[in-house]
Design a protein around this motif. Structure first.
Motif, PDB file in Angstrom:
ATOM      1  N   LYS A  26       0.837  -1.194   0.000  1.00 49.72           N
ATOM      2  CA  LYS A  26       0.000   0.000   0.000  1.00 49.72           C
ATOM      3  C   LYS A  26       0.879   1.253   0.000  1.00 49.72           C
ATOM      4  N   GLU A  27       0.237   2.394  -0.023  1.00 48.63           N
ATOM      5  CA  GLU A  27       0.983   3.645   0.044  1.00 48.63           C
ATOM      6  C   GLU A  27       1.601   3.793   1.436  1.00 48.63           C
ATOM      7  N   ALA A  83       9.972  -6.990   0.951  1.00 46.20           N
ATOM      8  CA  ALA A  83      10.507  -5.678   1.328  1.00 46.20           C
ATOM      9  C   ALA A  83       9.464  -4.596   1.108  1.00 46.20           C
ATOM     10  N   ALA A  84       8.765  -4.672  -0.009  1.00 45.62           N
ATOM     11  CA  ALA A  84       7.736  -3.671  -0.314  1.00 45.62           C
ATOM     12  C   ALA A  84       6.583  -3.744   0.676  1.00 45.62           C
ATOM     13  N   VAL A  85       6.181  -4.950   1.048  1.00 45.74           N
ATOM     14  CA  VAL A  85       5.082  -5.108   2.017  1.00 45.74           C
ATOM     15  C   VAL A  85       5.462  -4.476   3.354  1.00 45.74           C
ATOM     16  N   ILE A  90       5.223  -0.365   7.778  1.00 43.90           N
ATOM     17  CA  ILE A  90       5.908   0.113   8.973  1.00 43.90           C
ATOM     18  C   ILE A  90       5.523   1.559   9.262  1.00 43.90           C
ATOM     19  N   LYS A  91       5.223   1.850  10.517  1.00 40.94           N
ATOM     20  CA  LYS A  91       4.763   3.190  10.895  1.00 40.94           C
ATOM     21  C   LYS A  91       5.904   4.048  11.420  1.00 40.94           C
ATOM     22  N   GLY A 113      11.978   0.218  -9.429  1.00 40.58           N
ATOM     23  CA  GLY A 113      10.626   0.580  -9.835  1.00 40.58           C
ATOM     24  C   GLY A 113       9.604   0.336  -8.743  1.00 40.58           C
ATOM     25  N   LEU A 114       9.689  -0.799  -8.054  1.00 39.12           N
ATOM     26  CA  LEU A 114       8.754  -1.082  -6.970  1.00 39.12           C
ATOM     27  C   LEU A 114       9.112  -0.313  -5.707  1.00 39.12           C
ATOM     28  N   LEU A 115      10.384  -0.209  -5.407  1.00 39.13           N
ATOM     29  CA  LEU A 115      10.813   0.475  -4.187  1.00 39.13           C
ATOM     30  C   LEU A 115      10.461   1.959  -4.206  1.00 39.13           C
TER      31      LEU A 115
END
Length: 316
Positions: A26-27, A83-85, A90-91, A113-115
């Motif tokens: 997510k964002e 890593a993306a998840v 993480i807050k 691109g994903l990072l």
């Protein structure tokens, strides 16, 4: 921990369901973290879900989320999605979150691109050789993400003065084993007080500092030999280093302790700054102090640097 229960991620990984991870990316909502004088950079393998879930409670100043060495070719695509998840969920974190990607031309572009979507604090680019490689990375990586460089090829070592081509290039990491291989020098010489190693460490440190990049010394691989790791930390601190790569929490504890600016150092620095500024108002910029001997402008500037570092060196 980031997730109370990671069973759903373990299940996706076990079933090799690469597309299932997309539902959980997510964002990001985390504020960018910047640590001015970090002491420890801990390697965290992105495919190790248990370790990734603790990114929000590590004692390392830098959490180095690793997609490169140590992750098998089969697991690299899953490590990237994991890593993306975690980065998107993480807050808060006391650590600066950096992702070490694979080399450009070997999957690094797709990873960037994903990072770019999940906004790590920085992306570490391996196997660069020259300023053109750095420019390519800068072009691919979003402007609000810093760029860190692995110095591990003979070309990068020779071109060290030319690699900080943008203010976003902020950290250099010494990959000494790969560098020795690139130079066709046996890795067995990696010992304290070896003259070749001293030259590599000295040049890396001095040039990094001169161009305005923060130097992080090499990862010590024998994670069980904490006694020698501490010897390396003390040796490198005497050389002028203030940070080291780590591969275990025990190494992090040692690095944080050895590279910490101790309270008595800060107290002495504060005293010197106050005395110098008092005397400077009287037109005197070189004098003998009853506590610390001769004080002049170079000593005053060193004290200012110690105070600056001390503001960021209290976490253990």
């Amino acid at each position: 921990m980031i997730f109370e229960d990671t069973a759903f991620l373990n299940e996706l990984l076990e079933k090799r369901n690469i597309y299932g991870f997309d539902d959980y990316i997510k964002e990001p909502g985390r504020v960018k973290k910047s640590i001015q004088n970090p002491k420890s950079a801990l390697m965290v393998s992105a495919h190790q879900i248990k370790h990734m879930n603790r990114l929000d409670c590590l004692k390392a100043d830098i959490a180095m989320i690793n997609l490169e060495d140590g992750v098998s070719s089969e697991l690299k695509p899953f490590a990237l999605k994991l890593a993306a998840v975690f980065l998107s969920h993480i807050k808060t974190s006391d650590s600066m979150l950096v992702v070490r990607i694979n080399p450009l031309g070997e999957g690094g572009e797709e990873e960037i691109g994903l990072l770019n979507r999940v906004k790590p604090d920085a992306i570490r680019v391996p196997k660069i050789k020259n300023a053109e490689d750095v420019q390519k990375a800068l072009t691919l990586i979003d402007d609000d993400i810093d760029v860190h460089l692995s110095i591990e090829t003979k070309e990068a070592f020779l071109n060290l003065e030319k690699l900080k081509i943008d203010k976003r290039v902020t950290f250099f990491y010494l990959g000494i084993l790969d560098l020795l291989s690139s130079l066709d020098i046996p890795q067995g010489i990696l010992k304290i007080e070896n003259p070749t190693i001293d030259y590599i460490l000295t040049r890396f440190l001095v040039v990094s500092k001169a161009v305005g990049a923060y130097p992080v010394s090499f990862v010590y691989q024998d994670y069980k030999n904490l006694e020698e790791f501490e010897e390396w930390c003390r040796y490198e601190r005497e050389m002028g280093y203030s940070a080291k790569g780590c591969i275990s929490p025990s190494q992090v504890e040692i690095a944080n302790r050895i590279f910490k600016i101790y309270d008595n150092d800060i107290e002495k620095a504060i005293y010197i700054v106050r005395r110098f500024e008092e005397m400077r108002k009287k037109g005197i910029t070189g004098f003998v102090d009853e506590n610390y001997g001769f004080i002049d402008e170079p000593i005053y500037k060193d004290a200012l640097n110690i105070i600056k570092k001390g503001k960021f060196s209290t976490k253990l």
